[in-house]
Write an enzyme that holds these catalytic residues in place. Structure first.
Site, mmCIF file in Angstrom:
data_model
loop_
_atom_site.group_PDB
_atom_site.id
_atom_site.type_symbol
_atom_site.label_atom_id
_atom_site.label_comp_id
_atom_site.label_asym_id
_atom_site.label_seq_id
_atom_site.Cartn_x
_atom_site.Cartn_y
_atom_site.Cartn_z
ATOM 1 N N CYS A 162 0.827 -1.208 0.000
ATOM 2 C CA CYS A 162 0.000 0.000 0.000
ATOM 3 C C CYS A 162 0.862 1.258 0.000
ATOM 4 O O CYS A 162 0.466 2.292 -0.535
ATOM 5 C CB CYS A 162 -0.968 0.000 1.174
ATOM 6 S SG CYS A 162 -0.162 -0.114 2.792
ATOM 7 N N HIS A 480 -1.680 1.277 7.470
ATOM 8 C CA HIS A 480 -2.142 1.253 6.075
ATOM 9 C C HIS A 480 -2.001 2.630 5.451
ATOM 10 O O HIS A 480 -2.343 3.638 6.061
ATOM 11 C CB HIS A 480 -3.605 0.800 6.037
ATOM 12 C CG HIS A 480 -4.148 0.607 4.663
ATOM 13 N ND1 HIS A 480 -3.523 -0.178 3.709
ATOM 14 C CD2 HIS A 480 -5.263 1.101 4.057
ATOM 15 C CE1 HIS A 480 -4.231 -0.155 2.589
ATOM 16 N NE2 HIS A 480 -5.276 0.614 2.775
#
Length: 532
Positions: A162, A480
């Site tokens: 990510c 994230h």
């Protein structure tokens, strides 16, 4: 009377005896009984809370409209909107106490079961059905979908990638960078560029091309393989899985590689596309308190740092702290190491200003990387004029004045006309200074336009937010990363790996931290220029 009996026959016998009727009834005497059940206390309370009224509107009568008195009158108006087509703001409902307001108290209005109300107001015009049937976006060819909605392709997560996906989505939003990559040759790299840097540049160009022509998510497998080969740290494994990496480190390494590759060969003054687009010239005064030594230094950086402390609540405050620092180095006059104070000012501006929020730091006591969760607000429009050097401020004065006048015209304000000779003279003086980094001139390779056109674009020191890279989570080594990117049509999209989600502009500045939600880690601003 009240009768408590076990069966209908007992009830009938008792009733006949009480009323002196013949029993059993003869054919000449028939007994008809009608039962009306009494309302319970619960039913009575329900009628008071949910009374049913009739509403007269124009020639129409709506006989059974239920009112929920536990909800504000605006909810009742929405019910009438569904029935009549009259928007709530146009409704005038007449009651005994006057007009019904959106915030009226039902308990003070005394609405009763079966009460008749009167409403006034005009309904919205009924929209006619289109002559042609609707064409759904998903039914269009992918090429037409891209044209209609702009870039919306996500990137598949290949295993804790990510950080890479969010970085590439932000950089992909820079059209001048894509133009320079399109002109980059597939082969025939310059002698001073290593093979791995060449392959990473080609992979970046190809990935941007895939994102531009697709609507469905793209798997960045080739790019990721080349990135790991060039920078092995991004291929680190833990228990057989790829580790989460730092998005800012990925951003920095990719820009460094592109800065080496996208230089125009064969010219005496090599043009660096990345420098033109992202480079920030800093002029620093370095002063030693002990010896009084002082020196002036210049350096090129690709981002500004927003340092976060208990005193920093806003981006501007953090940038000011980031331009001041302490360093220890050898002092020639003292013959030993000494502490120097470094005070920097911006002396050259890029077209895209990148800002990193310094949220991660090394905790010595626990020997691990930690994250600062403090909330730091940032604006959609950033003016960094007060962070610039005196020389740069002078060069920005005329473009800034013209920008204010242009904004005034857009706002419909009447501006006082300035003597054209003064403006012309200022422009000539600016042009006479020749090509400069501060003037905001872009290279042909960076913009795809001729030099004559570029010279007319002047920077103003005002920037508009176009991309935000966020980190969610309390740990520096996990969490994230997500990219929030502004499209050319002005709409914002959140790129959560392969899941693009449209966002409202007012929600973008809420990514300022202070909890477990996404918080800004990197912000990218685009320069607002003026034609001169």
């Amino acid at each position: 009377m009240t009768l408590f009996l076990e069966s209908p026959k007992d009830f009938l016998s008792t009733l006949v005896s009480r009323l002196s009727l013949p029993f059993p009834p003869s054919k000449h005497h028939k007994t008809h009984l009608t039962f009306s059940p009494a309302r319970s206390c619960e039913q009575q309370k329900l009628l008071e809370i949910m009374p049913t009224v009739s509403v007269k509107w124009q020639k129409e009568l709506y006989p059974a409209v239920e009112i929920d008195t536990t909800q504000p009158p605006f909810v009742f108006k929405c019910q009438l909107y569904e029935l009549t087509g009259v928007p709530p703001e146009r409704q005038k409902i007449m009651m005994k106490g006057g007009l019904l307001k959106d915030d009226s108290d039902w308990s003070k209005l005394g609405v009763k079961e079966g009460q008749k109300l009167m409403m006034m107001g005009t309904a919205d015009e009924i929209i006619k059905a289109p002559e042609k049937g609707p064409v759904f976006m998903e039914d269009l060819p992918e090429e037409e979908q891209v044209v209609a909605v702009g870039h919306s392709a996500g990137l598949f997560n290949l295993g804790n990638t990510c950080y890479m996906n969010s970085t590439m989505q932000c950089l992909h939003s820079v059209p001048e960078l894509k133009s320079a990559l399109i002109e980059y040759p597939q082969s025939g790299r310059s002698n001073d560029l290593d093979q791995s840097s060449h392959l990473l540049t080609v992979a970046t160009r190809d990935l941007f091309g895939e994102l531009d022509k697709n609507v469905k998510p793209v798997a960045p497998m080739q790019f990721w393989m080349v990135l790991r080969k060039k920078y092995p740290q991004f291929g680190q494994l833990h228990n057989g899985s790829f580790m989460q990496q730092d998005a800012e480190e990925c951003w920095t390494q990719i820009l460094y590689t592109l800065s080496q590759a996208l230089k125009a060969p064969g010219s005496s003054q090599s043009i660096d596309t990345v420098k033109e687009l992202f480079g920030i010239d800093l002029a620093s005064r370095v002063h030693c308190v002990e010896s009084g030594e002082e020196s002036l230094e210049t350096e090129l950086v690709h981002s500004l740092k927003c340092h976060i402390s208990h005193e920093v609540n806003h981006l501007h405050e953090g940038l000011k702290h980031g331009l001041k620092s302490e360093l220890e180095k050898a002092s020639p006059s003292l013959g030993r190491s000494a502490v120097y104070l470094k005070d920097s000012r911006i002396n050259g501006l890029p077209k895209y200003l990148t800002i990193q929020f310094v949220r991660f730091f090394w905790k010595r006591e626990s020997n691990q990387k930690a994250k600062i969760l403090r909330k730091v607000d940032y604006p959609l429009e950033l003016d960094i004029f007060d962070l610039c050097s005196d020389d740069l401020r002078k060069k920005l004065e005329v473009p800034r004045q013209m920008l204010r006048e242009e904004d005034g015209r857009k706002a419909g304000l009447k501006l006082k006309e300035k003597a054209s000779a003064t403006v012309d003279n200022d422009v000539k003086m600016s042009d006479a200074e020749g090509p400069s980094k501060e003037s905001g001139e872009s290279s042909k390779a960076a913009s795809g336009q001729g030099a004559v056109s570029d010279k007319k674009k002047q920077l103003t020191g005002v920037y508009d937010l176009v991309a935000v890279l966020t980190h969610k989570g309390r740990s520096a080594d996990s969490g994230h990363y997500v990219a929030w990117v502004k499209q050319e049509n002005g709409k914002w999209i959140q790129f959560d790996d392969d899941n693009p989600i449209p966002q409202r502009e007012e929600d973008i500045t809420k990514l300022s931290g202070g909890g477990d939600w996404h918080m800004a880690y990197i912000c990218m601003y685009k320069a607002r220029t003026i034609d001169m």
